[in-house]
Design a protein around this motif. Structure first.
Motif, PDB file in Angstrom:
ATOM      1  N   TYR A 167       0.926  -1.225  -0.098  1.00  0.00           N
ATOM      2  CA  TYR A 167       0.084   0.125  -0.184  1.00  0.00           C
ATOM      3  C   TYR A 167       0.881   1.297   0.127  1.00  0.00           C
ATOM      4  CZ  TYR A 167      -3.814  -3.099   0.915  1.00  0.00           C
ATOM      5  OH  TYR A 167      -4.835  -4.291   0.751  1.00  0.00           O
ATOM      6  N   LEU A 168       0.458   2.136  -0.817  1.00  0.00           N
ATOM      7  CA  LEU A 168       1.172   3.409  -0.939  1.00  0.00           C
ATOM      8  C   LEU A 168       0.205   4.763  -0.695  1.00  0.00           C
ATOM      9  CD1 LEU A 168       4.231   4.442  -2.091  1.00  0.00           C
ATOM     10  CD2 LEU A 168       3.020   4.584  -4.205  1.00  0.00           C
ATOM     11  N   ALA A 227      -9.013   9.356   7.069  1.00  0.00           N
ATOM     12  CA  ALA A 227     -10.295   9.336   6.807  1.00  0.00           C
ATOM     13  C   ALA A 227     -11.409   9.558   8.026  1.00  0.00           C
ATOM     14  CB  ALA A 227     -10.438   7.918   6.273  1.00  0.00           C
ATOM     15  N   LEU A 228     -10.716   9.386   9.191  1.00  0.00           N
ATOM     16  CA  LEU A 228     -11.341   9.639  10.552  1.00  0.00           C
ATOM     17  C   LEU A 228     -11.229  10.931  10.893  1.00  0.00           C
ATOM     18  CD1 LEU A 228     -10.704   6.108  12.211  1.00  0.00           C
ATOM     19  CD2 LEU A 228     -12.750   6.954  11.145  1.00  0.00           C
ATOM     20  N   ALA A 248      -7.724  -4.893  11.797  1.00  0.00           N
ATOM     21  CA  ALA A 248      -7.175  -4.516  13.078  1.00  0.00           C
ATOM     22  C   ALA A 248      -6.884  -2.971  13.409  1.00  0.00           C
ATOM     23  CB  ALA A 248      -5.999  -5.573  13.688  1.00  0.00           C
ATOM     24  N   MET A 249      -6.245  -2.535  12.398  1.00  0.00           N
ATOM     25  CA  MET A 249      -5.702  -1.037  12.520  1.00  0.00           C
ATOM     26  C   MET A 249      -7.242  -0.255  12.471  1.00  0.00           C
ATOM     27  SD  MET A 249      -2.348  -0.103  10.518  1.00  0.00           S
ATOM     28  CE  MET A 249      -2.137  -1.624   9.477  1.00  0.00           C
ATOM     29  N   VAL A 250      -8.006  -0.476  11.729  1.00  0.00           N
ATOM     30  CA  VAL A 250      -9.300   0.310  11.704  1.00  0.00           C
ATOM     31  C   VAL A 250     -10.073   0.132  12.841  1.00  0.00           C
ATOM     32  CG1 VAL A 250     -11.455   0.501  10.488  1.00  0.00           C
ATOM     33  CG2 VAL A 250      -9.443   0.196   9.094  1.00  0.00           C
ATOM     34  N   VAL A 258      -0.997   2.561   5.476  1.00  0.00           N
ATOM     35  CA  VAL A 258      -2.526   2.277   5.828  1.00  0.00           C
ATOM     36  C   VAL A 258      -2.979   3.188   6.797  1.00  0.00           C
ATOM     37  CG1 VAL A 258      -3.781   0.332   6.597  1.00  0.00           C
ATOM     38  CG2 VAL A 258      -2.308   0.172   4.636  1.00  0.00           C
ATOM     39  N   ARG A 259      -2.041   3.088   8.116  1.00  0.00           N
ATOM     40  CA  ARG A 259      -2.441   3.699   9.216  1.00  0.00           C
ATOM     41  C   ARG A 259      -2.822   5.170   8.954  1.00  0.00           C
ATOM     42  NH1 ARG A 259      -3.005   2.382  14.467  1.00  0.00           N
ATOM     43  NH2 ARG A 259      -2.072   0.368  14.107  1.00  0.00           N
TER      44      ARG A 259
END
Length: 311
Positions: free
Chosen positions: A212-213, A308-309, A251-253, A301-302
């Motif tokens: 993921y980038l 997004a949050l 898990a991260m989400v 990703v994180r």
């Protein structure tokens, strides 16, 4: 330069437009707003060096008028169907939105003597393989209609480049994440948890693993390639050497949303028809040129989840 960005109101296109404007270019964005939205470029609308045109690239006569009026130095062609699941359900989606849009752009470039093109390609052209993917890997056997549409586009771009002297830069994207995204695993997980905060249903077994980038790394990589390679036809993989599993993303989400949700898997090694369970890029070519992603896969990703949050 005066630059046309197709799909410039979309996730990646809007970030690229930001970067091009910061470098002093005049940017014209054409977008039909199927996946893109005006909100992504609302901060650009009043600028004197920016113009937005709402139009469909499949409307060839309208596109010809845009080229006739535009007098462009270069085209960055990002417009496509980027929702692989949607394209798998209806093959005409990628035939039209991924391939025919490209062909129309090429036709207009040839007719109006535009000699520089960037094309946004994808890892999906390689198909399903466990090999480390180099730019000259083959045979190419895509398993999604999206990948097939992009590969057919690359073929026609190669032919037009050779026949009509169009200098071309192609970068093949991995999974791209970050603010303004409209679909994808992070987007899906967040919306699922907003609806059912105690249970997260994950398609497949969660072992799917891909690089993921972060989107800002991606657009900087695009410009790095365009500025530092000078052949008539240039092709590069862009990405990170690290990869992230779907179960790690889940898990991260859950963690970033402050929930205690249970993860349930639907089973199988993939999420949907056309999904590739894993891939890994060979990045030696772009690394030798001097470009490396600033963020690894997990960090990308994180960061995307946090953006997004609204964190």
């Amino acid at each position: 330069m005066k630059i046309l960005v197709t799909g410039g109101a979309g996730f990646i296109g809007s970030h690229l437009s930001d970067l091009l404007l910061s470098e002093g270019h005049f940017v014209v964005v054409v977008d039909n707003l199927i996946l893109g939205c005006k909100g992504n470029i609302s901060h650009l609308i009043e600028r004197n060096d920016f113009l937005f045109i709402e139009e469909d690239l499949l409307n060839l006569s309208a596109l010809q008028r845009i080229f006739e009026d535009g007098n462009f130095d270069m085209v960055y062609h990002l417009a496509a169907n980027s929702d692989i699941q949607k394209g798998s359900k209806d093959p005409t989606v990628d035939y039209n939105l991924t391939f025919n849009t490209t062909f129309n752009v090429l036709q207009c470039m040839r007719e109006h003597n535009v000699k520089k093109m960037f094309f946004a390609s994808t890892s999906a052209i390689y198909g399903e393989t466990y090999d480390r993917l180099t730019e000259n890997y083959g045979p190419l056997q895509p398993v999604s209609n999206y990948g097939a549409g992009k590969l057919a586009s690359e073929a026609f771009i190669s032919a037009f480049s050779s026949a009509y002297g169009i200098q071309t830069w192609i970068t093949r994207f991995p999974n791209v994440v970050g603010e303004r995204f409209t679909h994808g695993v992070i987007y899906d997980f967040i919306h699922k948890l907003q609806n059912t905060p105690k249970v997260l249903t994950v398609l497949g077994n969660g072992e799917q693993i891909k690089p993921y980038l972060y989107v800002k790394d991606l657009v900087e990589g695009i410009q790095f390639v365009c500025k530092n390679t000078h052949e008539l036809f240039n092709v590069y993989n862009l990405g990170s050497d690290s990869r992230t599993k779907v179960k790690e993303i889940a898990a991260m989400v859950i963690e970033e949303m402050g929930l205690n949700a249970q993860i349930e898997y639907t089973g199988g090694d993939r999420g949907w028809v056309g999904d590739v369970p894993e891939f890994k890029y060979d990045l030696s070519k772009i690394n030798a040129l001097g470009w490396y992603a600033k963020h690894d896969s997990n960090t990308s990703v994180r960061l995307a989840i946090q953006k997004a949050l609204g964190k």
